[in-house]
Design a protein around this motif. Sequence first.
Motif, PDB file in Angstrom:
ATOM      1  N   THR A 612     -99.754  20.035  60.723  1.00  0.00           N
ATOM      2  CA  THR A 612     -99.259  20.124  62.099  1.00  0.00           C
ATOM      3  C   THR A 612     -98.959  21.553  62.528  1.00  0.00           C
ATOM      4  O   THR A 612     -98.798  21.818  63.720  1.00  0.00           O
ATOM      5  CB  THR A 612     -97.968  19.302  62.262  1.00  0.00           C
ATOM      6  N   GLY A 613     -98.850  22.478  61.571  1.00  0.00           N
ATOM      7  CA  GLY A 613     -98.443  23.835  61.915  1.00  0.00           C
ATOM      8  C   GLY A 613     -96.944  23.994  62.016  1.00  0.00           C
ATOM      9  O   GLY A 613     -96.445  25.077  62.330  1.00  0.00           O
ATOM     10  N   SER A 614     -96.194  22.928  61.744  1.00  0.00           N
ATOM     11  CA  SER A 614     -94.734  22.998  61.694  1.00  0.00           C
ATOM     12  C   SER A 614     -94.298  23.438  60.299  1.00  0.00           C
ATOM     13  O   SER A 614     -95.067  23.337  59.341  1.00  0.00           O
ATOM     14  CB  SER A 614     -94.126  21.640  62.031  1.00  0.00           C
ATOM     15  N   LEU A 615     -93.049  23.907  60.192  1.00  0.00           N
ATOM     16  CA  LEU A 615     -92.494  24.210  58.876  1.00  0.00           C
ATOM     17  C   LEU A 615     -92.032  22.903  58.261  1.00  0.00           C
ATOM     18  O   LEU A 615     -91.184  22.207  58.831  1.00  0.00           O
ATOM     19  CB  LEU A 615     -91.330  25.184  58.986  1.00  0.00           C
ATOM     20  N   ILE A 616     -92.570  22.549  57.086  1.00  0.00           N
ATOM     21  CA  ILE A 616     -92.245  21.277  56.450  1.00  0.00           C
ATOM     22  C   ILE A 616     -91.198  21.494  55.367  1.00  0.00           C
ATOM     23  O   ILE A 616     -91.376  22.296  54.456  1.00  0.00           O
ATOM     24  CB  ILE A 616     -93.511  20.628  55.846  1.00  0.00           C
ATOM     25  N   LEU A 617     -90.091  20.785  55.498  1.00  0.00           N
ATOM     26  CA  LEU A 617     -89.061  20.726  54.474  1.00  0.00           C
ATOM     27  C   LEU A 617     -89.285  19.446  53.693  1.00  0.00           C
ATOM     28  O   LEU A 617     -89.499  18.383  54.298  1.00  0.00           O
ATOM     29  CB  LEU A 617     -87.666  20.733  55.092  1.00  0.00           C
ATOM     30  N   LYS A 618     -89.230  19.509  52.375  1.00  0.00           N
ATOM     31  CA  LYS A 618     -89.600  18.338  51.562  1.00  0.00           C
ATOM     32  C   LYS A 618     -88.554  18.050  50.499  1.00  0.00           C
ATOM     33  O   LYS A 618     -88.156  18.936  49.742  1.00  0.00           O
ATOM     34  CB  LYS A 618     -90.958  18.527  50.898  1.00  0.00           C
ATOM     35  N   SER A 619     -88.146  16.773  50.419  1.00  0.00           N
ATOM     36  CA  SER A 619     -87.217  16.304  49.395  1.00  0.00           C
ATOM     37  C   SER A 619     -87.872  15.148  48.649  1.00  0.00           C
ATOM     38  O   SER A 619     -88.268  14.150  49.259  1.00  0.00           O
ATOM     39  CB  SER A 619     -85.905  15.834  50.036  1.00  0.00           C
ATOM     40  N   THR A 620     -87.991  15.273  47.326  1.00  0.00           N
ATOM     41  CA  THR A 620     -88.689  14.235  46.555  1.00  0.00           C
ATOM     42  C   THR A 620     -88.280  14.268  45.094  1.00  0.00           C
ATOM     43  O   THR A 620     -87.806  15.298  44.596  1.00  0.00           O
ATOM     44  CB  THR A 620     -90.215  14.426  46.659  1.00  0.00           C
ATOM     45  N   ILE A 621     -88.468  13.128  44.409  1.00  0.00           N
ATOM     46  CA  ILE A 621     -88.311  13.073  42.948  1.00  0.00           C
ATOM     47  C   ILE A 621     -89.616  12.634  42.282  1.00  0.00           C
ATOM     48  O   ILE A 621     -89.645  12.417  41.074  1.00  0.00           O
ATOM     49  CB  ILE A 621     -87.178  12.118  42.520  1.00  0.00           C
ATOM     50  N   LEU A 665     -90.117  34.279  59.389  1.00  0.00           N
ATOM     51  CA  LEU A 665     -90.375  33.783  58.034  1.00  0.00           C
ATOM     52  C   LEU A 665     -90.706  32.296  58.070  1.00  0.00           C
ATOM     53  O   LEU A 665     -91.562  31.814  57.310  1.00  0.00           O
ATOM     54  CB  LEU A 665     -89.174  34.043  57.130  1.00  0.00           C
ATOM     55  N   ALA A 666     -90.019  31.557  58.942  1.00  0.00           N
ATOM     56  CA  ALA A 666     -90.335  30.135  59.103  1.00  0.00           C
ATOM     57  C   ALA A 666     -91.780  29.968  59.546  1.00  0.00           C
ATOM     58  O   ALA A 666     -92.515  29.099  59.045  1.00  0.00           O
ATOM     59  CB  ALA A 666     -89.389  29.496  60.118  1.00  0.00           C
ATOM     60  N   GLN A 667     -92.205  30.796  60.490  1.00  0.00           N
ATOM     61  CA  GLN A 667     -93.583  30.720  60.976  1.00  0.00           C
ATOM     62  C   GLN A 667     -94.579  31.064  59.877  1.00  0.00           C
ATOM     63  O   GLN A 667     -95.626  30.422  59.750  1.00  0.00           O
ATOM     64  CB  GLN A 667     -93.776  31.661  62.162  1.00  0.00           C
ATOM     65  N   MET A 668     -94.264  32.065  59.054  1.00  0.00           N
ATOM     66  CA  MET A 668     -95.164  32.450  57.969  1.00  0.00           C
ATOM     67  C   MET A 668     -95.345  31.310  56.973  1.00  0.00           C
ATOM     68  O   MET A 668     -96.470  31.026  56.530  1.00  0.00           O
ATOM     69  CB  MET A 668     -94.613  33.693  57.263  1.00  0.00           C
ATOM     70  N   ILE A 669     -94.255  30.639  56.620  1.00  0.00           N
ATOM     71  CA  ILE A 669     -94.354  29.523  55.668  1.00  0.00           C
ATOM     72  C   ILE A 669     -95.114  28.363  56.303  1.00  0.00           C
ATOM     73  O   ILE A 669     -95.947  27.719  55.654  1.00  0.00           O
ATOM     74  CB  ILE A 669     -92.953  29.086  55.203  1.00  0.00           C
ATOM     75  N   ALA A 670     -94.830  28.087  57.580  1.00  0.00           N
ATOM     76  CA  ALA A 670     -95.545  27.007  58.280  1.00  0.00           C
ATOM     77  C   ALA A 670     -97.040  27.280  58.317  1.00  0.00           C
ATOM     78  O   ALA A 670     -97.862  26.392  58.048  1.00  0.00           O
ATOM     79  CB  ALA A 670     -94.990  26.849  59.692  1.00  0.00           C
ATOM     80  N   ASP A 671     -97.410  28.515  58.640  1.00  0.00           N
ATOM     81  CA  ASP A 671     -98.831  28.876  58.704  1.00  0.00           C
ATOM     82  C   ASP A 671     -99.480  28.799  57.324  1.00  0.00           C
ATOM     83  O   ASP A 671    -100.630  28.344  57.187  1.00  0.00           O
ATOM     84  CB  ASP A 671     -98.991  30.286  59.277  1.00  0.00           C
ATOM     85  N   SER A 672     -98.750  29.235  56.293  1.00  0.00           N
ATOM     86  CA  SER A 672     -99.290  29.182  54.932  1.00  0.00           C
ATOM     87  C   SER A 672     -99.496  27.746  54.471  1.00  0.00           C
ATOM     88  O   SER A 672    -100.503  27.423  53.824  1.00  0.00           O
ATOM     89  CB  SER A 672     -98.343  29.909  53.965  1.00  0.00           C
ATOM     90  N   GLY A 673     -98.551  26.870  54.810  1.00  0.00           N
ATOM     91  CA  GLY A 673     -98.691  25.464  54.437  1.00  0.00           C
ATOM     92  C   GLY A 673     -99.874  24.812  55.119  1.00  0.00           C
ATOM     93  O   GLY A 673    -100.622  24.044  54.502  1.00  0.00           O
ATOM     94  N   ASN A 674    -100.042  25.116  56.394  1.00  0.00           N
ATOM     95  CA  ASN A 674    -101.171  24.572  57.142  1.00  0.00           C
ATOM     96  C   ASN A 674    -102.489  25.068  56.556  1.00  0.00           C
ATOM     97  O   ASN A 674    -103.440  24.293  56.349  1.00  0.00           O
ATOM     98  CB  ASN A 674    -101.048  24.976  58.611  1.00  0.00           C
ATOM     99  N   ALA A 675    -102.564  26.375  56.271  1.00  0.00           N
ATOM    100  CA  ALA A 675    -103.792  26.937  55.697  1.00  0.00           C
ATOM    101  C   ALA A 675    -104.088  26.345  54.331  1.00  0.00           C
ATOM    102  O   ALA A 675    -105.240  26.051  53.998  1.00  0.00           O
ATOM    103  CB  ALA A 675    -103.660  28.464  55.604  1.00  0.00           C
TER     104      ALA A 675
END
Length: 716
Positions: A612-621, A665-675
């Motif tokens: 989506t191009g959003s910054l994704i926060l993830k919580s998982t086990i 920095l949020a945008q950089m991580i969001a863009d990196s995740g999308n890429a």
Amino acid sequence: MSPYTPPSAYASTSSSSPPLGNPSSLGSTLGRLLSRKRRKYLGIVLFVGALLAVWDVNLRREAGEWDEGGVATGAGGGLGGKLWGDIDLGKLRSGVFGSGRVVVEDEEDAVVPGGGGLSVDHDHHNPTSHSHPVQSINGRHPVKNGLLYVDLSLPAAKHPIYQLIDDAKKEWDAKVAKQSKTLGEAVKEYGKRNKGRKPPKGFDKWWEYVKTHKVTLPDEFDLIMRDLNPFLAYSPSSLRAHVRKMTGWKDTFTVSIRGGKAEAKQILTLASHLFLRSKNYNPEKIGGSNDRVAGQLAHIEAVAKWIPDMDAVFNIHDTPLSFVSAAHKAELAELVEEGEFFDPEEEADRSFSTWGAACPISSPLHTLHPTLGTDPSSLLPNLTALNVPFTPSKLFTDPSTKSFISSLVQNMDLCNHPDIIPLHGTTSGTKPEPQAELMPIFSLSKTGLHSDITVVPMEQWGEKQSGDVKPFKEKGEKKLLWRGRNTGAFYSNSTPWRSFHRSRLAALAMDNIKESIAVLPAPLSQSEDEQKGSLEKATVMTEEGKLNQRLFDIGLAYEPTQCSTEDGTCEEIIKELPARKSLTFEEENEFQYILDVDGNSWSARYKRLLSTGSLILKSTIFPEWWNDRMQPWLHYVPVKVDYGDLYDIMTFFRGDGVHPGEEHLAQMIADSGNAWSLSSWRKDDMTAYMFRLYLEWARLLALDRRSMDFEYKGEP
């Protein structure tokens, strides 16, 4: 939507279900110890043990710690005392364990509390981690077992998230730089990671596929080996027999490859109107099951011609099945080292029955199970303490408890993080019993405590986001979004449902919470002089409800599911956690920040969210196939299951309402995740994982395993 299936051991011992067996006795345990070549050492061990016991008694007598009747007067004396004498049964029954201090291995001089111990905060009735006084070294926040512990004495300018992002970039760059570039290098690296073993037959074809399809990080497939290594202790004939038996189990299907062609096999039975129907599972009762089968075949349709004949039995559900004790896994590992095979007539060690049974005896989680194994009622105080309405706990009010995930893989090691157990629907309020044998079952998800073989799910996967992806800066909503059903477990008065991961998330985000919580300063909120002051002085107390209004758009959606209507739990959920408006994908994509959390198992929406191009926060086990192939704090932001880091993360990126945060920095991580999702979560990447997995599995099933080694004859 398929019905919820708990990730617990089957109770049936019939041939159509996984075997449970009976708990092993001391006699059967000794029988295993006396078998094989270990027995030749037993006499020596007993003799040395007797000498040490005599020596210990003499020392105690000299020190006045042994009375004339031969009874130790000091607590915790001798070997038995060391293992049992230090355990406070009263504390264990009230849910306190894993306290103490340990040296941080990453930072030699840093000190943090051991194991992230759990306590039940009876003031707030919420599980919390112990406070962790820390000592930094070289001006860095210390790291232990996948967690960064905040040193509040450091200058306010040293916000821990800066360190996490910087470390992530360096770690990722180093990982990418050392990847194999030729087949010879890949063979050599395989041997380094697998105790000198050769790759499986067909490895050259797999490498050709990887290079042709530009699959990144070709060396990072260690999860496959971690899943499969225990099966090296089974002889090919016994492993084959086990697989044949499992093909008839309920709620399974079998992927079979013969002569380079793959198909899904099921046992068929005659149904009404002379139609054949699967005896393994009923697709009408398990929604999406046929698509699940088709998805697994789609993974390998292009590469089946290079995979040797084999059968793999799959769990049709999305929850794990295999749970064996750490003692049994250690026994299997020892057999592999000795070059011997496990006797299938023997039963696995099942001396204890808790989640800790799956952990090494030295781990924090394992220390809980002596009490639970002898006193099942000890679960009741935790059930009472956990199943009450949410109020902020020390996780949010005490800044000395602050920590962040530095390594998601390490943080998902529940043996070292027992505080997670009562906070997740998969593990909270349950007391599993280890199974009688290791099951070669392929599953879509598992926790680190389970022994299923991890595969790549196809649910909700898409090559890229449908429609145009709006850039991060152009998204209009700056709050953190989450919507979801109350899945994760079954909600009733007999389960601690208020402590489950989804219900807690919805509860902590309510707008009417008046208590104040501690939040680290926004990184750009201080003057130059203030930044030289400590993080502790800069930390502010803020009313939680007001923070929620500014930072979050979080809530349950739709009517309650997986809950008891008979005891009124469904109605309680409606009253305590009223549903919020559900959103379309288009509305969801307007948010700059989106949170992804587990449901009944892994989150199938994660791939789509990354796109989506959003910054994704993830919580998982739940470990997944991509864990070693993505970098937290570079492609996504990891969030602890207790959510104690959530306000600090959002304040860092969003600011405090007056001062800006690090949105770039949020945008950089969001863009990196999308890429990353576009370059490394393609169908080709998933096929590469399953191709490699099946080559390894086919070798394990081969009657002559050495004949299935890949012999590299090229240049090194």
